[in-house]
Write a protein that holds these residues in place. Structure first.
Motif, PDB file in Angstrom:
ATOM      1  N   LEU A 158       0.824  -1.203   0.000  1.00 32.15           N
ATOM      2  CA  LEU A 158       0.000   0.000   0.000  1.00 32.15           C
ATOM      3  C   LEU A 158       0.859   1.254   0.000  1.00 32.15           C
ATOM      4  O   LEU A 158       0.563   2.225  -0.679  1.00 32.15           O
ATOM      5  CB  LEU A 158      -0.913   0.003   1.224  1.00 32.15           C
TER       6      LEU A 158
ATOM      7  N   LYS B 188       3.801   1.468  -1.241  1.00 31.94           N
ATOM      8  CA  LYS B 188       4.331   1.562  -2.601  1.00 31.94           C
ATOM      9  C   LYS B 188       3.300   2.206  -3.511  1.00 31.94           C
ATOM     10  O   LYS B 188       3.585   3.117  -4.261  1.00 31.94           O
ATOM     11  CB  LYS B 188       4.640   0.152  -3.128  1.00 31.94           C
ATOM     12  N   LEU B 189       2.062   1.715  -3.373  1.00 32.34           N
ATOM     13  CA  LEU B 189       0.983   2.182  -4.222  1.00 32.34           C
ATOM     14  C   LEU B 189       0.810   3.689  -4.086  1.00 32.34           C
ATOM     15  O   LEU B 189       0.709   4.420  -5.063  1.00 32.34           O
ATOM     16  CB  LEU B 189      -0.294   1.454  -3.791  1.00 32.34           C
ATOM     17  N   PHE B 190       0.819   4.134  -2.828  1.00 35.96           N
ATOM     18  CA  PHE B 190       0.578   5.553  -2.607  1.00 35.96           C
ATOM     19  C   PHE B 190       1.745   6.415  -3.062  1.00 35.96           C
ATOM     20  O   PHE B 190       1.537   7.515  -3.574  1.00 35.96           O
ATOM     21  CB  PHE B 190       0.225   5.819  -1.144  1.00 35.96           C
TER      22      PHE B 190
ATOM     23  N   ILE C  46       3.589   5.749  -5.565  1.00 34.31           N
ATOM     24  CA  ILE C  46       3.455   5.827  -7.022  1.00 34.31           C
ATOM     25  C   ILE C  46       2.387   6.858  -7.393  1.00 34.31           C
ATOM     26  O   ILE C  46       2.577   7.688  -8.279  1.00 34.31           O
ATOM     27  CB  ILE C  46       3.084   4.447  -7.612  1.00 34.31           C
ATOM     28  N   LEU C  47       1.262   6.823  -6.652  1.00 36.58           N
ATOM     29  CA  LEU C  47       0.196   7.792  -6.909  1.00 36.58           C
ATOM     30  C   LEU C  47       0.744   9.207  -6.852  1.00 36.58           C
ATOM     31  O   LEU C  47       0.472  10.033  -7.717  1.00 36.58           O
ATOM     32  CB  LEU C  47      -0.908   7.658  -5.853  1.00 36.58           C
TER      33      LEU C  47
END
Lengths: 420, 259
Positions: B4, B6-8, B10-11
């Motif tokens: 998560l 990582k995901l954020f 990237i966002l």
């Protein structure tokens, strides 16, 4: 379709299901065996479905109040923003929803690139996905024209003019697209019609996309074929449903932040000026999600070749399953590909940034290098890498690395061989 | 959970460079404390009322505001004049109506439902009266300019003597915040130009702030409702997300796997 021998419990259910097997379909969808090691990058399929439905519902509502006429479109949008009950909310969800849709689709596509989800036997899923992506771009572009602001008008002029690069018939095609000799009311009304149509085409393709997915089943982070159902899978409901739901809620928080606190940050200020054919804006910039392709278009000095390059940049993705010669799907076991993957991600981000900058000097040079690299990645690096790369040993099942108790696969393997 | 983060990240990487608020030549705008910024931002009611006064006494002689109606001035989240006040404001304008049963157009005092009366009949008339330059409609002006409120606020205070290397034509003025520094509008505000009913001293800075606040409201009349609903929506989403997170943990505890 794994499970055809399902029979509803009730008599009525059986009677209905024998005539239309909807209950079999529902059973298939809930029981659908899904790899249990899917990570959060896999939740964007569900998120994208949410985005599509949101766009369709808000779009239908907007269409009830919007007037597709060059003299009234801008005013009708202001009417929606001011006088329609919660019109501002619906419009801001729709406008930011487009950006969120693309954000999610880019993550979805790059997830596929990382884990090799486009490779056999999933080529058809991938190609349908690329068609959906193309239709999304068309829908987003035409949607941006509808408020009839300055960027709408001039964006439409620039993009439709690209067709004039086609030798001999180009000019004729542009006139035909416009329905006249410049972007005007006929252009607006046909764009509105197509903008209304395309989401439903996308919806149909999404059904095919999911259908095609349910034939081989999901790829997974380690990219191996798994037995279904088995110890490696979980039923879609409740495991994946709740996980997708959780990820969707996280996504909605980001979405809500844009809608309520920064609704115009992703748009361009010039689009709040009513379209004026006599005044050209200083910089004509497309929406952020189209910028990488805009950069590719502008980095080629010749108009026709620029258009060809831009289209190829997208269409090259459709033949990706055959350009990537590696037998191994997941980048987890491809140490070299993994590095080239991240270089490609950086390359596309750089292209996006250059697309927003004026096409001159250093910006143009960087855009050209990035464009060249983009094609190099797909046309040279990927085919060669498949033959040259020394891949890591892949596990036999999903359970193996997990039960090995260590994320280090090599260690897990040694342990296993000792047990044997 | 690691994924998560990582995901954020990237966002954020994707969103930040794309919020392209760049200008060809970047000037530092004047800053002031806008009451409508932030999670709970609301308009300063008194400032909105003063801003309307500046608009109607100064700007409105050239700039239209065609998407607003007089009734908006009494609506919640706006200047919130009393209905009687707004009726009086509306009645002070002559509105062309008709045709009547004889087929004639006639004028009558404005009503709450009327749109703001425009200073010129049409764009051509506006251009003819302003040396060829069209004073832009002010309804959504704040949203139609890259720098938003800070830009308008600065522009109103940005008039200066032109530097010696800049030559100006007749009817063109030098403004250090204007794109290209040349503007067809003469400095609209001067010390004490309006007389505020509430005793606030009408400095150029004060009037700029008030009228810009008013323009922000005219561009985003539902800003307060948006902020209030946004806070509720996000709090609701965070609570729901937390509950779903724990349900997910519970459900997945039956499976040997990392989520």
């Amino acid at each position: 379709m794994s499970d055809h021998d399902y029979r509803p419990k009730s008599k009525v259910g059986q009677w209905f299901n024998d005539r239309l097997p909807l209950l079999t379909l529902a059973n298939h969808l809930t029981d659908y065996p899904t790899p249990k090691n899917l990570n959060y990058w896999w939740t964007f399929g569900g998120i994208l479905t949410f985005c599509l439905i949101t766009q369709i519902i808000t779009g239908l509502t907007l269409a009830m109040h919007y007037i597709a006429h060059a003299d009234m479109a801008f005013e009708s949008v202001e009417h929606i923003m001011r006088d329609v009950n919660y019109g501002w909310l619906i419009r801001y969800i729709h406008a930011n929803g487009a950006s969120m849709f693309f954000l999610a689709v880019y993550i979805h596509i790059f997830r596929s690139l990382f884990y090799g989800s486009y490779k056999a036997p999933r080529e058809i899923i991938w190609i349908i996905g690329i068609i959906i992506y193309l239709l999304m771009m068309a829908a987003a572009f035409m949607g941006y024209v509808l408020p009839w602001g300055q960027m709408s008008f001039w964006g439409a002029t620039v993009i439709t003019n690209l067709f004039s690069a086609i030798p001999l018939v180009g000019e004729g095609i542009v006139t035909w697209l416009w329905g006249g000799y410049s972007v005007d009311n006929p252009t607006l009304t046909r764009f509105f019609t197509l903008h209304y149509l395309i989401p439903f085409l996308i919806l149909g393709l999404v059904v095919l996309h999911i259908w095609a997915l349910h034939v081989p089943g999901n790829n997974n982070p380690i990219g191996i074929d798994i037995k279904k159902p088995s110890k490696d899978t979980v039923p879609f409901h409740p495991y994946i449903v709740i996980k997708d739901g959780f990820a969707l809620l996280m996504f909605m928080i980001v979405f809500a932040f844009f809608v309520f606190y920064a609704p115009n940050i992703l748009g361009h200020a010039d689009n709040y000026i009513e379209a004026n054919p006599m005044v050209t804006p200083a910089h004509i910039v497309p929406e952020w999600y189209l910028l990488p392709f805009y950069a590719i278009l502008r980095s080629v000095p010749d108009k026709l070749l620029g258009v060809v390059a831009m289209l190829s940049a997208i269409l090259i993705l459709a033949v990706l399953p055959w350009l990537d010669t590696s037998k191994i799907r997941s980048a987890v076991f491809r140490p070299l590909y993994k590095q080239f993957y991240w270089i490609l991600v950086a390359d596309v981000l750089i292209l996006g940034y250059m697309g927003a900058m004026p096409a001159e000097g250093l910006y143009l040079l960087i855009a050209r290098v990035a464009t060249a690299y983009y094609f190099l990645h797909f046309l040279v690096i990927l085919p060669v890498l498949g033959f040259k790369e020394k891949t890591l040993p892949i596990p036999l099942s999903i359970t193996e690395p997990v039960l090995g108790g260590s994320p280090n696969l090599a260690a897990a393997r040694i342990k296993e061989s000792k047990i044997e | 959970m690691k994924n998560l983060y990582k995901l954020f990240s990237i966002l954020i990487i994707i969103i930040v460079p794309n919020s392209y608020s760049f200008a060809a030549e970047k000037v530092e705008y004047l800053k002031t404390d806008w009451s409508f910024k932030g999670l709970f931002g609301k308009f300063d009611r008194a400032s909105l009322q003063r801003g309307y006064q500046v608009y109607t006494e100064v700007c409105a002689s050239c700039h239209s505001m065609k998407y607003l109606s007089y009734r908006n001035l009494a609506e919640k989240g706006g200047p919130e004049f009393s209905e009687a006040q707004v009726k009086a404001i509306a009645a002070s304008f002559e509105v062309t109506d008709g045709p009547n049963s004889d087929g004639e157009m006639f004028t009558r005092p404005g009503k709450l439902s009327d749109k703001f009366v425009m200073p010129y009949e049409n764009v051509k008339a506006a251009q003819a009266a302003n040396g060829g330059a069209y004073p832009p409609d002010m309804s959504v002006l704040v949203k139609a300019r890259g720098g938003g409120v800070d830009y308008i606020y600065s522009l109103l205070q940005g008039y200066e003597e032109a530097p010696s290397n800049v030559s100006l034509d007749d009817g063109v003025y030098y403004n250090k915040y204007m794109y290209g520094n040349k503007i067809r509008m003469s400095a609209p505000l001067s010390e004490g130009l309006v007389e505020y009913g509430d005793g606030t001293s009408a400095t150029v800075e004060q009037m700029s702030k008030d009228v810009t606040t008013f323009l922000m409201w005219s561009a985003e009349p539902h800003l307060e409702a948006r902020h209030q609903m946004g806070f509720k929506a996000i709090v609701y989403l965070i609570i729901l997300t937390t509950l779903v997170y724990f349900s997910m943990k519970k459900i997945w505890s039956r499976v040997k796997s990392e989520i």
